[in-house]
Design a protein around this motif. Structure first.
Motif: not given
Length: 790
Positions: A26-28, A684-689, A702-708, A726-732
């Motif tokens: 996900a990142g350097a 208007g509530i975003p998804g995620g965790m 936890i704003t890194v995830f769009e949905t979880a 652990f999570t099954s989620a949408l990130k980036g």
């Protein structure tokens, strides 16, 4: 001829299904840790568990065999290990429908080439169109040719076919029969591009029930077969008034086959369609099975026969009815699979479809259908005698926890037998698929030396001595269960499984008997955090004899059914279940939305309504404090401090109202709760965790995830550290499996593009004793678990 082509766009990615690669990151800042933490992935062994509608042998390369499933991808046989290798684990969530395989074809000329027609639903359950997957290396890697219509790998009729076929006279040419009125399609470049065969006159018209969304689709063009003596191409169509076409000029023109309506369709008033075919290219026969329904669940119509086996002499056009005339239990309800023995022309076999009780029947003929012998028969009364023994040691759960009862054996030939195939290179080997497994034997030719099963003596039907052979499980490596929930106790994994109930694994490499609670589908499992010998589960049940909730006090070795709850009917309604940290109380939310949650403080002997929760509220227990439990429903978070007797709104705000997929309490961390959701566009509530450290009163997103979709916990990386998350989620924009070892501040992706399993979001959990291990639910690939490599 006008020919519309649809190429796999520059876009058609070639994706791998072979060796493990280092996961994407996900990142350097994560590279160092991620590089050390590449994962290996395996299945917890169940062996089977779902419908195998197709088994395809390559005609020219011995040992090259493929199997397709309705929701769990496809597999290639490994002759050396006698196991199956999955070929579509690379399918991601964005194209999850590709895991439904409606047909396969293996090239008889260049045997490295294999093709799969994919797409799970022809209705809007699957948002994407179907595709043809093509491979030049036996499925190790694939290209994608997208189609402008949907396909139905999990729709009615999925056992018919095969709808996809390679022309043995020109292996660059493939044909595809399609549903929904889309007609016959063709590729002339090894499956890369496809166009409709405009000259083919009939897209079919057979609809099971126009008033039912899942059965209102036109079954369309069903199968393609090749007469290699005369060079003819035959196509079966779901149209009782016009069911069979032939081309004698390489597919340029097509005509209806004379006599086909009378032989296969509606002339007899039975409204049947040609569901499968098999060709004998030595004797010049095309065998066709008919049915009044595309299956796989059909039974006999109100009166009369459920189907026929017809034989067409391809050189003369003569039709012969070769339908077996005898069924030990009465009228034959219909036929599923049909296969010919290419080593012994004139030998063929067929299977009944949905004979149900006491078992399906395999029919065998060695004289081109003139006479038939049966896999089992009755002597006087219901004294059943069999040609072979069924060995279910490869999948002990195939007894379904039952015992033999007269002629109805616990371990059956199967049901929904649409896949039936004799090895073209070995007359002794046959495999057949069922709604649960693959059966097979390498001793099939012993059938013919047995003679008759039943004779007559003094006017009575009597059994004749028969030296039986053995049929065993041939599904090792095929993992097709839809897994709904998991509980990792440490050394023991408990699962809730669609259609087969659930399992208790103490050895992940060994198939186990199913949990003996009578669940038709397991829906939820839990255990007492401070006393993991206490395990609970719930599932759908049939009828009103057994309670939905099962209880074990010895770590899943033995189980008992809890009492039923008044107002909760059978035939479903499993819901979700939780047990307090000390095992003193069980809380159950029935499914079906009819009864509010209940609790029991006597291991399910009696149930008391919970106060303060609405119908359908999902409940979880705090993993440390026995008196504390949590619940969520409609955007409101609740907490109980009296062991589940009463719940109160915590007053939390900012949580999604209806799209929460999962929430779990953290082992060893009192008052710590994590929630995974898809957000709420309306509010208007975003998804995620979200996480709470005060028992659900306040939450941090936890704003890194769009949905979880799910969240779970495992052993911490350090002795005093926070449990691994652990999570099954949408990130980036990427749906994947992510892990955090620092309480959710940083996350790394731990799977890779070759290991995505279409959808793996129902539940996730780490292992409390093995750092890094994670268990995943999938919708058709069983239970997947991953370990840090090395």
């Amino acid at each position: 001829m006008r020919r519309r082509t649809f190429a796999a766009t520059a876009g058609a990615a070639v994706v791998g299904a072979g060796a493990l690669s280092i996961p994407l990151i996900a990142g350097a800042e994560e590279r160092n840790q991620q590089g050390r933490d590449a994962y290996t992935w395996k299945n917890a062994v169940i062996n089977g568990g779902g419908f195998v509608p197709g088994i395809i042998f390559n005609e020219t390369e011995p040992g090259l065999i493929y199997a397709r499933t309705d929701i769990g991808g496809c597999y290639r046989w490994q002759e050396d290990s006698r196991t199956w290798t999955p070929l579509l684990d690379w399918v991601g969530r964005d194209k999850w429908g590709y895991s439904g395989v409606v047909s396969m074809a293996t090239d008889p000329v260049d045997t490295n080439r294999v093709y799969a027609a994919v797409g799970t639903y022809t209705i809007d359950w699957d948002p994407n169109n179907g595709a043809i997957l093509y491979s030049d290396d036996k499925g190790a890697s694939w290209g994608i040719a997208e189609l402008p219509f949907k396909q139905g790998g999990n729709m009615p009729g999925r056992g018919m076919g095969e709808r996809l076929a390679v022309n043995p006279a020109d292996n660059a040419e493939l044909y595809l029969g399609t549903p929904s009125g889309n007609g016959l399609w063709r590729s002339k470049d090894y499956g890369r591009t496809w166009g409709k065969v405009e000259e083919f006159p009939n897209p079919g018209n057979f609809v099971i029930d126009p008033n039912n969304a899942t059965t209102s689709d036109n079954q369309g063009v069903i199968w393609i077969d090749f007469d290699q003596i005369g060079g003819k191409i035959y196509v079966g169509v779901a149209d009782p008034a016009d069911p069979l076409y032939v081309s004698e000029d390489g597919g340029a023109t097509w005509t209806a086959v004379p006599g086909a309506v009378e032989a296969l369709g509606s002339a007899s008033g039975n409204r049947t369609i040609p569901t499968q075919s098999a060709v004998d290219n030595t004797n010049g026969y095309l065998y066709i099975v008919t049915s009044h329904d595309p299956g796989p669940y059909n039974g006999a119509p109100a009166s009369g026969n459920g189907g026929k086996i017809m034989r067409l002499a391809t050189q003369t056009g003569e039709w012969t009815d070769v339908t077996p005339t005898y069924n030990p239990r009465g009228v034959i309800p219909g036929f599923g699979g049909i296969t010919v023995d290419r080593q012994n022309p004139g030998t063929l076999m067929a299977a009944t479809r949905n004979n149900w009780w006491p078992d399906e029947i395999l029919y065998r003929s060695t004289d081109s259908g003139a006479t038939w012998s049966l896999s089992w028969d009755y002597a006087e009364g219901q004294d059943r005698h069999d040609r072979f023994d069924m060995d279910n040691s490869g999948s002990p759960w195939l007894s379904w926890g039952g015992t033999d009862s007269g002629p109805a054996y616990a371990v059956k030939h199967g049901w929904m037998i649409d896949a039936l195939a004799i090895d073209p290179h070995d007359s002794g080997r046959i495999m057949w698929g069922t709604g649960a497994t693959i059966w097979g034997t390498e001793e099939l030719t012993q059938w013919d030396s047995q003679g008759e099963l039943i004779g007559e003596e003094n006017g009575q039907r009597v059994a004749l001595p028969v030296e039986k052979f053995t049929v065993g499980v041939r599904a090792e490596g095929v993992e097709e269960c839809a897994t709904l929930d998991l509980a990792a106790l440490g050394g023991t994994l408990v699962s809730a499984i669609g259609d087969v109930g659930g399992f208790v694994h103490t050895d992940l490499d060994r198939a186990e008997p199913m949990i003996p609670t009578g669940w038709s589908t397991g829906t939820s499992v839990d255990f007492a955090a401070s006393d993991p010998d206490i395990v609970v589960g719930t599932g759908n049940v049939h009828g009103n004899e057994k309670g939905h909730v099962g209880v074990s006090t010895d770590r899943g070795k033995t189980w008992k059914n809890a009492a039923r709850v008044e107002g909760v009917p059978g035939d479903g309604n499993g819901g979700t279940v939780a047990v307090t940290a000390d095992g003193s109380a069980i809380l159950w939310t029935p499914g079906g939305g009819q009864v509010a949650p209940v609790y029991s403080n006597d291991l399910g002997e009696t149930w008391i309504p919970v106060e303060g929760l609405p119908v359908g509220a999902k409940i979880r227990s705090d993993r440390v404090k026995a008196s504390v439990l949590y619940a969520f429903s409609g955007g409101t978070f609740y907490r109980s401090t009296d062991g589940g007797k009463t719940f109160a709104d915590t007053g939390a705000t900012g949580l999604p109202s209806g799209a929460v997929e999962d929430f779990r309490a953290v082992p060893g961390k009192k008052n710590h709760v994590w929630l995974a959701g898809r957000g709420d566009d309306k509010e208007g509530i975003p998804g995620g965790m979200w996480r709470s450290k005060d028992g659900g009163t306040t939450w941090k997103q936890i704003t890194v995830f769009e949905t979880a979709d799910s969240v779970g916990f495992g052993k911490a990386a350090k002795r005093s550290g926070y449990p691994a998350i652990f999570t099954s989620a949408l990130k980036g924009g990427k749906a994947a499996i992510y892990r955090s070892t620092d309480g959710g501040n940083r996350w790394v992706r731990i799977n890779d593009d070759e290991h995505q399993w279409a959808y793996s979001g129902s539940a996730i959990t780490g292992d409390p004793q093995i750092y890094g291990r994670v268990y995943l639910t999938t919708n058709g690939r069983g239970i997947i678990y991953g370990d840090i490599a090395g």
